[in-house]
Design an enzyme around this catalytic site. Structure first.
Site, PDB file in Angstrom:
ATOM      1  N   HIS A 150      -4.283  13.028 -10.740  1.00 27.61           N
ATOM      2  CA  HIS A 150      -3.585  13.250 -11.456  1.00 27.61           C
ATOM      3  C   HIS A 150      -4.126  14.681 -11.297  1.00 27.61           C
ATOM      4  O   HIS A 150      -3.787  15.664 -12.014  1.00 27.61           O
ATOM      5  CB  HIS A 150      -4.287  12.603 -12.559  1.00 27.61           C
ATOM      6  CG  HIS A 150      -4.637  12.746 -14.088  1.00 27.61           C
ATOM      7  ND1 HIS A 150      -3.806  12.633 -15.052  1.00 27.61           N
ATOM      8  CD2 HIS A 150      -4.982  14.138 -14.885  1.00 27.61           C
ATOM      9  CE1 HIS A 150      -3.699  13.290 -16.067  1.00 27.61           C
ATOM     10  NE2 HIS A 150      -4.591  13.870 -16.143  1.00 27.61           N
ATOM     11  N   GLU A 151      -5.358  15.587 -12.110  1.00 31.86           N
ATOM     12  CA  GLU A 151      -6.389  15.974 -12.069  1.00 31.86           C
ATOM     13  C   GLU A 151      -5.875  18.108 -10.462  1.00 31.86           C
ATOM     14  O   GLU A 151      -5.276  18.928 -11.404  1.00 31.86           O
ATOM     15  CB  GLU A 151      -7.284  16.232 -11.046  1.00 31.86           C
ATOM     16  CG  GLU A 151      -8.657  15.573 -12.325  1.00 31.86           C
ATOM     17  CD  GLU A 151      -8.311  15.905 -14.371  1.00 31.86           C
ATOM     18  OE1 GLU A 151      -8.158  16.815 -14.372  1.00 31.86           O
ATOM     19  OE2 GLU A 151      -8.656  14.837 -14.901  1.00 31.86           O
ATOM     20  N   HIS A 154      -2.656  18.716 -12.669  1.00 29.56           N
ATOM     21  CA  HIS A 154      -1.981  20.063 -13.355  1.00 29.56           C
ATOM     22  C   HIS A 154      -2.612  20.831 -12.851  1.00 29.56           C
ATOM     23  O   HIS A 154      -2.052  22.154 -13.071  1.00 29.56           O
ATOM     24  CB  HIS A 154      -4.251  19.755 -13.946  1.00 29.56           C
ATOM     25  CG  HIS A 154      -3.912  19.028 -15.012  1.00 29.56           C
ATOM     26  ND1 HIS A 154      -3.117  18.747 -16.224  1.00 29.56           N
ATOM     27  CD2 HIS A 154      -4.560  17.255 -15.275  1.00 29.56           C
ATOM     28  CE1 HIS A 154      -3.163  17.910 -17.419  1.00 29.56           C
ATOM     29  NE2 HIS A 154      -4.437  16.570 -16.493  1.00 29.56           N
ATOM     30  N   GLU A 211      -0.310  15.941 -20.120  1.00 26.27           N
ATOM     31  CA  GLU A 211      -1.046  15.025 -19.600  1.00 26.27           C
ATOM     32  C   GLU A 211      -0.533  13.977 -18.929  1.00 26.27           C
ATOM     33  O   GLU A 211      -0.225  12.781 -17.788  1.00 26.27           O
ATOM     34  CB  GLU A 211      -2.008  14.437 -20.654  1.00 26.27           C
ATOM     35  CG  GLU A 211      -3.621  14.875 -20.383  1.00 26.27           C
ATOM     36  CD  GLU A 211      -4.173  15.757 -20.166  1.00 26.27           C
ATOM     37  OE1 GLU A 211      -4.556  14.890 -19.239  1.00 26.27           O
ATOM     38  OE2 GLU A 211      -4.920  16.190 -20.021  1.00 26.27           O
TER      39      GLU A 211
END
Length: 290
Positions: A150-151, A154, A211
Site C-alpha cells: 500500500h505504501e 502511494h 488511500e
C-alpha cells in the site's frame, strides 16, 4: 513557487508600468488565472486513470523524499533486531521485484524503526520505513506485505507529488485571500472559515481517494508477488480491533474507515486472487519468516 506559478507572476509584473507597478494587488488579481494555468499545465493521470495535478518533477520529489528520510532516520531510533530487519527486507524485496520496469526506481532503502507506532511509509526516491509496532498487529508476512505494498503504491501513483502540488495551490489561494482582506475586521473569522472549507471540503476527501487508490494498487502488487491478498482483509480487521474507539469519524479523516476499506478490498478480491494464483503457478512463494 512552482514553474507555472513563477512564470505567470513574472508575466503579470512585466505588464506593469511605473504608474501602475506590480504590487500585491496585481498578484491577487492574477490568482484565478494563475491557478487555472497551473491546473492546465500540470494535468496528469494516476495509474487507475484518475486526474491529478502534478507541479513538480520526479527529480524534485526524489530529492524531497531522500531529504525527508534522512531527517526521519535522525529523529527516530532504528531497530537493532536483525530478525525484524531481515523479515521486512525480504517482504519489501519481493514487492519491489514486481514494480513495472518503466518506473525507473530499482534500489529501495528499507529501515525498521524501534517504535510502538503501528505504521509504515514509503517516500519518493525508493525509501521504505516500517515501525516495529506494526509487526505486532500484522501477524503474517502477507499482512505486512499488504501494508508495505500500500505504501509503495502511494509512491508509484505519485501521491506525494499530488499532495505537495495541491498544498502549493491551496497556499497560493490562502495567501491571496489574506492579502485581499488586509486589515479588515472580518479578516480573522474569514480566514478561519476559508481554512476550514479548504481542509474539509477539498483536501481531506482527496486524501481518501488516494488511500483507496493505494489500497487497490497495493493489493495488485502483493498478489503479483505471491502474497495472499485475502490476508489484507484480516489485516484491516486487526487494525480495526487495535484502534477500537480511537479512530476519528470518516468524514474528517484522510483514511477511509476500516469498514469502508474492507468493503472496497473485498470487491477487488476476485481480480487479486486471479493474480495471486498466477503468481503461485509461476513459482512465486515468498518465504519471509520472522
Amino acid at each position: 513557487m512552482a514553474g507555472p506559478v513563477r512564470f505567470f507572476v513574472a508575466l503579470v509584473c512585466a505588464k506593469s508600468s511605473a504608474s501602475d507597478p506590480c504590487h500585491e494587488d496585481s498578484f491577487v488579481r492574477a490568482i484565478p488565472l494563475l491557478l487555472t494555468l497551473g491546473l492546465l499545465t500540470a494535468c496528469s493521470q494516476s495509474p487507475t486513470g484518475r486526474s491529478q495535478v502534478l507541479l513538480f518533477s520526479e527529480a524534485d520529489m526524489q530529492k524531497l523524499g531522500e531529504t525527508s528520510f534522512t531527517q526521519i532516520k535522525e529523529q527516530e531510533k532504528p531497530s537493532g533486531n536483525r530478525s525484524d530487519i531481515q523479515y521486512v527486507q525480504c517482504i519489501t524485496d519481493r514487492l519491489v521485484a514486481e514494480i513495472p520496469a518503466g518506473y525507473g526506481q530499482t534500489q529501495w532503502e528499507v529501515v525498521v524503526f524501534d517504535s510502538p507506532q503501528v505504521n509504515a511509509f514509503a517516500l519518493p526516491g525508493g525509501k521504505v520505513g516500517v515501525y516495529s509496532g506494526l509487526l505486532k498487529v500484522a501477524d503474517s508476512a502477507d499482512q505486512v506485505a499488504a501494508v508495505i505494498g500500500h505504501e509503495i503504491a502511494h509512491v508509484l501513483a505519485r501521491h506525494s507529488n499530488e499532495r505537495v502540488s495541491r498544498s502549493q495551490l491551496t497556499n497560493i489561494g490562502l495567501s491571496a485571500a489574506d492579502l485581499a482582506l488586509g486589515q479588515s475586521a472580518l479578516r480573522q473569522p474569514a480566514m478561519a472559515a476559508l481554512g476550514l472549507g479548504v481542509q474539509v471540503g477539498y483536501l481531506l476527501p482527496y486524501g481518501r481517494e488516494q488511500e483507496s487508490e493505494a489500497d487497490r494498487l497495493g493489493l495488485e502488487l502483493m498478489s503479483r508477488a505471491g502474497f495472499n491478498p485475502e490476508q489484507s482483509l484480516d489485516l484491516w480487521r486487526n487494525m480495526s480491533a487495535a484502534s477500537s474507539g480511537k479512530q476519528p469519524p470518516e468524514l474528517l479523516s484522510t483514511h477511509p474507515s476500516h469498514g469502508t476499506r474492507i468493503q472496497e478490498l473485498d470487491a477487488a478480491m476476485p481480480a487479486a486472487l486471479a493474480l495471486y494464483q498466477q503468481a503461485r503457478a509461476q513459482g512465486k512463494t515468498p518465504a519471509c519468516r520472522r
